[in-house]
Design a protein around this motif. Structure first.
Motif, PDB file in Angstrom:
ATOM      1  N   CYS A  60       0.829  -1.220   0.000  1.00  0.00           N
ATOM      2  CA  CYS A  60       0.000   0.000   0.000  1.00  0.00           C
ATOM      3  C   CYS A  60       0.854   1.258   0.000  1.00  0.00           C
ATOM      4  O   CYS A  60       0.351   2.353   0.137  1.00  0.00           O
ATOM      5  CB  CYS A  60      -0.967   0.001   1.186  1.00  0.00           C
ATOM      6  SG  CYS A  60      -0.164   0.048   2.787  1.00  0.00           S
ATOM      7  N   ARG A  61       2.169   1.060  -0.133  1.00  0.00           N
ATOM      8  CA  ARG A  61       3.045   2.236  -0.217  1.00  0.00           C
ATOM      9  C   ARG A  61       4.002   2.061  -1.382  1.00  0.00           C
ATOM     10  O   ARG A  61       4.250   0.940  -1.813  1.00  0.00           O
ATOM     11  CB  ARG A  61       3.909   2.370   1.061  1.00  0.00           C
ATOM     12  CG  ARG A  61       3.247   3.074   2.191  1.00  0.00           C
ATOM     13  CD  ARG A  61       4.218   3.233   3.383  1.00  0.00           C
ATOM     14  NE  ARG A  61       5.021   4.436   3.318  1.00  0.00           N
ATOM     15  CZ  ARG A  61       5.904   4.799   4.269  1.00  0.00           C
ATOM     16  NH1 ARG A  61       6.086   4.042   5.337  1.00  0.00           N
ATOM     17  NH2 ARG A  61       6.585   5.913   4.163  1.00  0.00           N
ATOM     18  N   LYS A  62       4.561   3.171  -1.819  1.00  0.00           N
ATOM     19  CA  LYS A  62       5.610   3.112  -2.845  1.00  0.00           C
ATOM     20  C   LYS A  62       6.791   3.949  -2.382  1.00  0.00           C
ATOM     21  O   LYS A  62       6.613   4.950  -1.692  1.00  0.00           O
ATOM     22  CB  LYS A  62       5.094   3.666  -4.165  1.00  0.00           C
ATOM     23  CG  LYS A  62       4.084   2.746  -4.842  1.00  0.00           C
ATOM     24  CD  LYS A  62       4.171   2.863  -6.355  1.00  0.00           C
ATOM     25  CE  LYS A  62       3.122   1.994  -7.054  1.00  0.00           C
ATOM     26  NZ  LYS A  62       3.485   0.572  -7.073  1.00  0.00           N
ATOM     27  N   THR A  71       4.831  -3.241   3.794  1.00  0.00           N
ATOM     28  CA  THR A  71       4.804  -2.711   5.163  1.00  0.00           C
ATOM     29  C   THR A  71       3.917  -3.543   6.095  1.00  0.00           C
ATOM     30  O   THR A  71       3.125  -4.372   5.658  1.00  0.00           O
ATOM     31  CB  THR A  71       4.242  -1.272   5.153  1.00  0.00           C
ATOM     32  OG1 THR A  71       2.947  -1.298   4.550  1.00  0.00           O
ATOM     33  CG2 THR A  71       5.128  -0.308   4.396  1.00  0.00           C
ATOM     34  N   LEU A  72       4.032  -3.242   7.358  1.00  0.00           N
ATOM     35  CA  LEU A  72       3.112  -3.712   8.398  1.00  0.00           C
ATOM     36  C   LEU A  72       2.456  -2.462   8.952  1.00  0.00           C
ATOM     37  O   LEU A  72       2.995  -1.375   8.760  1.00  0.00           O
ATOM     38  CB  LEU A  72       3.885  -4.454   9.496  1.00  0.00           C
ATOM     39  CG  LEU A  72       4.625  -5.718   9.042  1.00  0.00           C
ATOM     40  CD1 LEU A  72       5.319  -6.356  10.248  1.00  0.00           C
ATOM     41  CD2 LEU A  72       3.681  -6.711   8.380  1.00  0.00           C
ATOM     42  N   PRO A  73       1.333  -2.542   9.601  1.00  0.00           N
ATOM     43  CA  PRO A  73       0.685  -3.740  10.127  1.00  0.00           C
ATOM     44  C   PRO A  73      -0.145  -4.501   9.092  1.00  0.00           C
ATOM     45  O   PRO A  73      -0.497  -3.975   8.035  1.00  0.00           O
ATOM     46  CB  PRO A  73      -0.260  -3.150  11.181  1.00  0.00           C
ATOM     47  CG  PRO A  73      -0.675  -1.835  10.591  1.00  0.00           C
ATOM     48  CD  PRO A  73       0.585  -1.318   9.944  1.00  0.00           C
ATOM     49  N   GLY A  85      -4.127  -4.853   5.157  1.00  0.00           N
ATOM     50  CA  GLY A  85      -2.714  -4.480   5.215  1.00  0.00           C
ATOM     51  C   GLY A  85      -2.463  -2.987   5.312  1.00  0.00           C
ATOM     52  O   GLY A  85      -1.465  -2.497   4.788  1.00  0.00           O
ATOM     53  N   ASP A  86      -3.331  -2.275   5.998  1.00  0.00           N
ATOM     54  CA  ASP A  86      -3.113  -0.831   6.198  1.00  0.00           C
ATOM     55  C   ASP A  86      -3.770  -0.442   7.521  1.00  0.00           C
ATOM     56  O   ASP A  86      -4.887  -0.882   7.817  1.00  0.00           O
ATOM     57  CB  ASP A  86      -3.749  -0.049   5.037  1.00  0.00           C
ATOM     58  CG  ASP A  86      -3.643   1.454   5.245  1.00  0.00           C
ATOM     59  OD1 ASP A  86      -2.652   2.032   4.774  1.00  0.00           O
ATOM     60  OD2 ASP A  86      -4.517   2.041   5.890  1.00  0.00           O
ATOM     61  N   SER A  87      -3.084   0.383   8.300  1.00  0.00           N
ATOM     62  CA  SER A  87      -3.586   0.679   9.648  1.00  0.00           C
ATOM     63  C   SER A  87      -4.954   1.369   9.619  1.00  0.00           C
ATOM     64  O   SER A  87      -5.821   1.080  10.446  1.00  0.00           O
ATOM     65  CB  SER A  87      -2.572   1.522  10.425  1.00  0.00           C
ATOM     66  OG  SER A  87      -2.304   2.731   9.753  1.00  0.00           O
ATOM     67  N   PHE A  88      -5.150   2.270   8.656  1.00  0.00           N
ATOM     68  CA  PHE A  88      -6.448   2.954   8.605  1.00  0.00           C
ATOM     69  C   PHE A  88      -7.552   1.958   8.246  1.00  0.00           C
ATOM     70  O   PHE A  88      -8.625   1.938   8.867  1.00  0.00           O
ATOM     71  CB  PHE A  88      -6.405   4.104   7.578  1.00  0.00           C
ATOM     72  CG  PHE A  88      -7.538   5.081   7.733  1.00  0.00           C
ATOM     73  CD1 PHE A  88      -7.416   6.171   8.572  1.00  0.00           C
ATOM     74  CD2 PHE A  88      -8.742   4.901   7.067  1.00  0.00           C
ATOM     75  CE1 PHE A  88      -8.465   7.073   8.742  1.00  0.00           C
ATOM     76  CE2 PHE A  88      -9.798   5.794   7.222  1.00  0.00           C
ATOM     77  CZ  PHE A  88      -9.657   6.881   8.067  1.00  0.00           C
ATOM     78  N   ARG A 174      19.896   3.066   1.846  1.00  0.00           N
ATOM     79  CA  ARG A 174      19.561   2.996   0.408  1.00  0.00           C
ATOM     80  C   ARG A 174      18.366   3.899   0.092  1.00  0.00           C
ATOM     81  O   ARG A 174      18.398   4.705  -0.830  1.00  0.00           O
ATOM     82  CB  ARG A 174      19.236   1.540   0.047  1.00  0.00           C
ATOM     83  CG  ARG A 174      18.957   1.322  -1.431  1.00  0.00           C
ATOM     84  CD  ARG A 174      18.302  -0.019  -1.725  1.00  0.00           C
ATOM     85  NE  ARG A 174      16.922  -0.116  -1.263  1.00  0.00           N
ATOM     86  CZ  ARG A 174      15.865   0.398  -1.879  1.00  0.00           C
ATOM     87  NH1 ARG A 174      16.017   1.078  -3.002  1.00  0.00           N
ATOM     88  NH2 ARG A 174      14.645   0.272  -1.384  1.00  0.00           N
ATOM     89  N   ARG A 175      17.310   3.777   0.907  1.00  0.00           N
ATOM     90  CA  ARG A 175      16.086   4.545   0.651  1.00  0.00           C
ATOM     91  C   ARG A 175      16.310   6.045   0.702  1.00  0.00           C
ATOM     92  O   ARG A 175      15.743   6.803  -0.059  1.00  0.00           O
ATOM     93  CB  ARG A 175      15.041   4.226   1.722  1.00  0.00           C
ATOM     94  CG  ARG A 175      14.445   2.877   1.597  1.00  0.00           C
ATOM     95  CD  ARG A 175      13.490   2.685   2.758  1.00  0.00           C
ATOM     96  NE  ARG A 175      13.174   1.292   2.931  1.00  0.00           N
ATOM     97  CZ  ARG A 175      12.528   0.823   3.990  1.00  0.00           C
ATOM     98  NH1 ARG A 175      12.155   1.627   4.954  1.00  0.00           N
ATOM     99  NH2 ARG A 175      12.274  -0.458   4.078  1.00  0.00           N
ATOM    100  N   ALA A 176      17.139   6.460   1.670  1.00  0.00           N
ATOM    101  CA  ALA A 176      17.345   7.897   1.849  1.00  0.00           C
ATOM    102  C   ALA A 176      18.368   8.436   0.854  1.00  0.00           C
ATOM    103  O   ALA A 176      18.569   9.646   0.754  1.00  0.00           O
ATOM    104  CB  ALA A 176      17.790   8.179   3.276  1.00  0.00           C
TER     105      ALA A 176
HETATM  106  N1  LIG Z   1      -0.173   3.264   5.073  1.00  0.00           N
HETATM  107  C1  LIG Z   1       0.409   2.171   5.820  1.00  0.00           C
HETATM  108  C2  LIG Z   1       1.860   2.472   6.126  1.00  0.00           C
HETATM  109  C3  LIG Z   1       2.505   1.342   6.903  1.00  0.00           C
HETATM  110  C4  LIG Z   1       3.976   1.593   7.190  1.00  0.00           C
HETATM  111  O1  LIG Z   1       4.575   2.534   6.672  1.00  0.00           O
HETATM  112  N2  LIG Z   1       4.572   0.734   8.024  1.00  0.00           N
HETATM  113  C5  LIG Z   1       5.965   0.856   8.369  1.00  0.00           C
HETATM  114  C6  LIG Z   1       6.126   0.835   9.881  1.00  0.00           C
HETATM  115  S1  LIG Z   1       5.333   2.235  10.609  1.00  0.00           S
HETATM  116  C7  LIG Z   1       6.717  -0.359   7.859  1.00  0.00           C
HETATM  117  O2  LIG Z   1       6.193  -1.453   7.800  1.00  0.00           O
HETATM  118  N3  LIG Z   1       7.989  -0.179   7.486  1.00  0.00           N
HETATM  119  C8  LIG Z   1       8.776  -1.265   7.031  1.00  0.00           C
HETATM  120  C9  LIG Z   1      10.117  -0.809   6.589  1.00  0.00           C
HETATM  121  O3  LIG Z   1      10.467   0.343   6.847  1.00  0.00           O
HETATM  122  O4  LIG Z   1      10.812  -1.631   5.979  1.00  0.00           O
HETATM  123  C10 LIG Z   1      -0.384   1.945   7.108  1.00  0.00           C
HETATM  124  O5  LIG Z   1      -0.963   2.907   7.615  1.00  0.00           O
HETATM  125  O6  LIG Z   1      -0.463   0.796   7.565  1.00  0.00           O
END
Ligand SMILES: N[C@@H](CCC(=O)N[C@@H](CS)C(=O)NCC(=O)O)C(=O)O
Length: 268
Positions: A60-62, A71-73, A85-88, A174-176
């Motif tokens: 759910c993210r890019k 990502t989690l949760p 698979g998204d907190s909201f 890497r990401r940053a």
């Molecule tokens: N929109 C997603 C975003 C989830 C998210 O960004 N999760 C982060 C932790 S807060 C994560 O899993 N990060 C994994 C990583 O940085 O590799 C949600 O609200 O669940």
């Protein structure tokens, strides 16, 4: 209802005292407020992609470069076979599926708060795609923005699992697009300035707590939990004296909220 399975990010041991990821925190607080029986599956940072793909849940993210960000949760409900698979979306799901359990996460309220970061956020936490409860979705995006712009204060205190710390740090580097972990370090002066900016930026948010807290409305809602998830992360990652400062900003609204949410912070 059968026990649901909740996936959170494993940091170092003891897991249930070091969990510090903001979005899983929002879900944990919401699950406990809704009195949803669940157990936690802990996933280390380098394993998240494999686990999420294995469960067949799309990302759910890019990342900034357009590639998928897993990502989690995650929440799985064996009663309905739903996988979320998204907190909201998790908060919306449990509120609708189990209306008679626990409190109401989404009482109507305007949630009139916007934050203009003034610069692009490297990797936005959420796309504003939810059309359910638009006031809450917008609030979520704005609260994510104000805290995200100041996470540099928290990065150095992330309680990594020693076993996977090197791998996890490499991925953050890497990401940053930086060249080493030290590039995330900020000097005392920059830290001081960032704290001043953080306090100021949280002023408009604090003003929503008109009753003098601990919640925005008289009763707890998901809006408080969105802020509370970030406060849990701040509590686990800021140096102790900065956490104490944050608790006291703007009449102590954030400290009061954090403490009031303690009863919903139990790790199952
Ligand atoms: N929109 C997603 C975003 C989830 C998210 O960004 N999760 C982060 C932790 S807060 C994560 O899993 N990060 C994994 C990583 O940085 O590799 C949600 O609200 O669940």
């Amino acid at each position: 209802m059968s026990k649901l399975t909740f996936y959170d990010v494993a940091m170092g041991a003891p897991l249930h005292q070091r969990n510090s990821a903001v979005n899983p925190w929002k879900s944990r607080l919401a699950l406990n407020f809704k009195a949803i029986p669940h157990e936690t599956n802990w996933v280390t940072l380098p394993d998240i992609t494999k686990v999420r793909k294995g469960l067949g849940i799309p990302p759910c993210r890019k990342f900034a470069d357009g590639t998928d960000f897993y990502t989690l949760p995650i929440l799985i409900d064996p009663t309905t076979s739903h996988k979320i698979g998204d907190s909201f979306d998790i908060a919306v799901y449990v509120n609708k599926q189990y209306p008679n359990s626990g409190g109401d996460l989404f009482p109507p309220q305007p949630l009139d708060y916007t934050y203009d970061p003034g610069a692009a956020i490297l990797v936005p936490l959420s796309e504003l795609q939810q059309n359910e409860y638009p006031q809450y979705a917008r609030f979520n995006a704005n609260v994510d923005a104000v805290f995200s712009m100041h996470t540099i204060l928290m990065v150095g205190g992330m309680p990594f699992d020693p076993e996977t710390a090197d791998e996890a740090k490499k991925e953050f580097i890497r990401r940053a697009g930086v060249s080493s972990w030290d590039d995330f370090a900020i000097g005392d002066e920059q830290r001081k300035q960032t704290l001043v900016s953080f306090e100021k930026a949280l002023g408009d948010l604090a003003r929503l707590f008109t009753n003098d807290g601990p919640f925005i409305l008289e009763k707890l809602s998901y809006a408080d939990i969105i802020v509370g998830g970030w406060l849990r992360m701040a509590n686990r990652t800021l140096p102790a004296e900065e956490w104490e400062q944050l608790k006291g900003w703007h009449g102590g609204v954030f400290g009061k909220l954090h403490d009031a949410l303690e009863v919903y912070a139990t790790v199952n």
